[in-house]
Design a protein around this motif. Sequence first.
Motif, PDB file in Angstrom:
ATOM      1  N   LEU A  93      -6.029  -0.206  -7.774  1.00  5.71           N
ATOM      2  CA  LEU A  93      -4.958  -1.088  -7.718  1.00  5.71           C
ATOM      3  C   LEU A  93      -4.998  -2.223  -6.535  1.00  5.71           C
ATOM      4  N   SER A  94      -5.535  -1.579  -5.658  1.00  6.63           N
ATOM      5  CA  SER A  94      -5.783  -2.542  -4.240  1.00  6.63           C
ATOM      6  C   SER A  94      -6.912  -3.582  -4.430  1.00  6.63           C
ATOM      7  N   LYS A  95      -7.671  -3.357  -5.525  1.00  7.25           N
ATOM      8  CA  LYS A  95      -8.653  -4.336  -5.935  1.00  7.25           C
ATOM      9  C   LYS A  95      -8.219  -5.400  -6.869  1.00  7.25           C
ATOM     10  N   SER A  96      -7.331  -5.061  -7.535  1.00  5.64           N
ATOM     11  CA  SER A  96      -6.580  -6.160  -8.313  1.00  5.64           C
ATOM     12  C   SER A  96      -5.687  -6.830  -7.773  1.00  5.64           C
ATOM     13  N   GLU A  97      -5.250  -6.504  -6.327  1.00  3.36           N
ATOM     14  CA  GLU A  97      -4.108  -7.504  -5.643  1.00  3.36           C
ATOM     15  C   GLU A  97      -4.663  -8.886  -5.490  1.00  3.36           C
ATOM     16  N   MET A 128       0.841  -1.031   0.021  1.00  6.08           N
ATOM     17  CA  MET A 128       0.119  -0.105   0.149  1.00  6.08           C
ATOM     18  C   MET A 128       0.946   1.213  -0.027  1.00  6.08           C
ATOM     19  N   VAL A 129       1.972   1.325   0.758  1.00  5.15           N
ATOM     20  CA  VAL A 129       2.826   2.382   0.788  1.00  5.15           C
ATOM     21  C   VAL A 129       3.486   2.629  -0.461  1.00  5.15           C
ATOM     22  N   GLY A 130       3.927   1.269  -1.444  1.00  4.28           N
ATOM     23  CA  GLY A 130       4.610   1.414  -2.541  1.00  4.28           C
ATOM     24  C   GLY A 130       3.744   2.103  -3.464  1.00  4.28           C
ATOM     25  N   ALA A 131       2.315   1.413  -3.400  1.00  2.00           N
ATOM     26  CA  ALA A 131       1.437   2.000  -4.527  1.00  2.00           C
ATOM     27  C   ALA A 131       1.187   3.565  -4.330  1.00  2.00           C
ATOM     28  N   THR A 132       0.899   4.048  -3.102  1.00  2.00           N
ATOM     29  CA  THR A 132       0.634   5.473  -2.819  1.00  2.00           C
ATOM     30  C   THR A 132       1.770   6.271  -3.222  1.00  2.00           C
ATOM     31  N   VAL A 148     -13.791   5.343  -3.296  1.00  2.00           N
ATOM     32  CA  VAL A 148     -12.541   5.254  -2.666  1.00  2.00           C
ATOM     33  C   VAL A 148     -12.901   4.439  -1.301  1.00  2.00           C
ATOM     34  N   LYS A 149     -12.337   3.125  -1.195  1.00  2.00           N
ATOM     35  CA  LYS A 149     -12.860   2.272   0.032  1.00  2.00           C
ATOM     36  C   LYS A 149     -12.021   3.179   1.213  1.00  2.00           C
ATOM     37  N   GLU A 150     -12.921   2.911   2.456  1.00  2.00           N
ATOM     38  CA  GLU A 150     -12.731   3.636   3.727  1.00  2.00           C
ATOM     39  C   GLU A 150     -11.305   3.289   4.132  1.00  2.00           C
ATOM     40  N   GLU A 151     -10.517   2.158   4.129  1.00  2.00           N
ATOM     41  CA  GLU A 151      -9.244   1.947   4.532  1.00  2.00           C
ATOM     42  C   GLU A 151      -8.312   2.343   3.556  1.00  2.00           C
ATOM     43  N   VAL A 152      -8.541   2.450   2.205  1.00  2.00           N
ATOM     44  CA  VAL A 152      -7.562   3.037   1.136  1.00  2.00           C
ATOM     45  C   VAL A 152      -7.541   4.707   1.344  1.00  2.00           C
ATOM     46  N   ALA A 153      -8.870   5.175   1.794  1.00  2.00           N
ATOM     47  CA  ALA A 153      -8.830   6.758   2.040  1.00  2.00           C
ATOM     48  C   ALA A 153      -8.183   7.025   3.258  1.00  2.00           C
ATOM     49  N   ASN A 154      -8.410   6.146   4.456  1.00 10.11           N
ATOM     50  CA  ASN A 154      -8.098   6.522   5.664  1.00 10.11           C
ATOM     51  C   ASN A 154      -6.500   6.633   5.653  1.00 10.11           C
ATOM     52  N   PHE A 155      -5.838   5.835   5.012  1.00 13.04           N
ATOM     53  CA  PHE A 155      -4.400   5.658   4.823  1.00 13.04           C
ATOM     54  C   PHE A 155      -3.745   6.591   3.795  1.00 13.04           C
ATOM     55  N   GLY A 156      -4.395   6.608   2.508  1.00 19.70           N
ATOM     56  CA  GLY A 156      -3.887   7.377   1.301  1.00 19.70           C
ATOM     57  C   GLY A 156      -3.915   8.832   1.458  1.00 19.70           C
TER      58      GLY A 156
END
Length: 380
Positions: free
Chosen positions: A376-380, A66-70, A258-266
């Motif tokens: 990208l997180s959905k395609s993992e 997640m860090v790498g993608a963002t 944007v999913k909550e867990e993605v937005a809360n971090f990203g």
Amino acid sequence: MKLIGKLVLGIIAGILIGLMNVDFITQLFVTIKELFGQFINFVIPFIILFFIAAGVSKLGGESGRMVGATVGTAYLSTFLAGVFAFIIAITVIPLLSTEQAPVSDGEGIQSFFTFEIEPLMGVVTALAIAFLFGIGAAKTNSKTLMAFFDEGKAIIDLVISKIIIPFLPVYIAGIFVELAAEGEVFNTLSVFGVVLVVAISTHWLWLIIQFVTAGAIAKQNPFTSLKTMLPAYFTGLGTMSSAATIPVTLKQAKKNNVKEEVANFGVPLCATIHLSGSVITIVTTTVAVMSVLGEFSLPSFGQMLGVIAMLGVIMVAAPGVPGGAIMAALGVLTTMLGFTEAAIGLMIALYMAQDSFGTATNVTGDGAINMVVNRLSKSE
């Protein structure tokens, strides 16, 4: 009075004082300008060290992918924004100044005395130390080092917000006193007025490119997504701080599916590493300053690629304080492009004149970054 109003007053006062050209007063302002310029140069390595180390040390506790993608997506956006801005600037700005005599750095007026404040380290040294110990603190989860960098950053934030920013109008006045006394100020102003329009127009063009790209990847209507992020844009316009705009950016990003867990971090991470609007402004104004100061020739595409690449790295965590991005960028401009005190002063004046628009572009673009990372997180 807001900072932009104080800067305008400083420019006007500087021009009037310079045109009167009373020797003692002119020398006094030139002396103040040189002393404050020395102080800024002294602080720059600390800005780079503590801003970057504090930001990098926080990346160890999150998912590596997640860090790498963002980080990768944000950096690519920042870098390409700088390239896009340079192409526009190098095409448009020389057309504005072709019939004007280049402005010199103004070496005819001497200060009352010379007082040199030697920086404790070079810019590249500060950058290397920041990454070395920032990554080390993240990997070892060293609370002591993290606290040291956080507290150091807090001190530098105070230096910027309580000393440098409030004194900028006087410093800028000193720059324009010198230019006016030597009869070169109106050539400079005639170019810079249009440059701000070019920078803000480039911001909007880049936002459209960002959301068209993100919309294609996320399979969403790009213009609807951009419209959804407009509250973040106007909040950034008012606060001049990416960090202060996080709550609004977070809310609007979630409305773009944007999913909550993605937005809360990203979103919070992008607020410290995604600087497309700031880089657009810095690249545009860099070309403008180099076009009107006689000691510079316009940078080549290859030369600016290295500068843009460094800007994306060196301004990490700078958006937390208004004006932080340009303060961090000064190290790159002085070491890679040879910027002098006059060039630095003009850069600061130009950048601060539209800092809010760059911040607004940064936070709005964060929405596009998170749409891409969400996909990208959905395609993992």
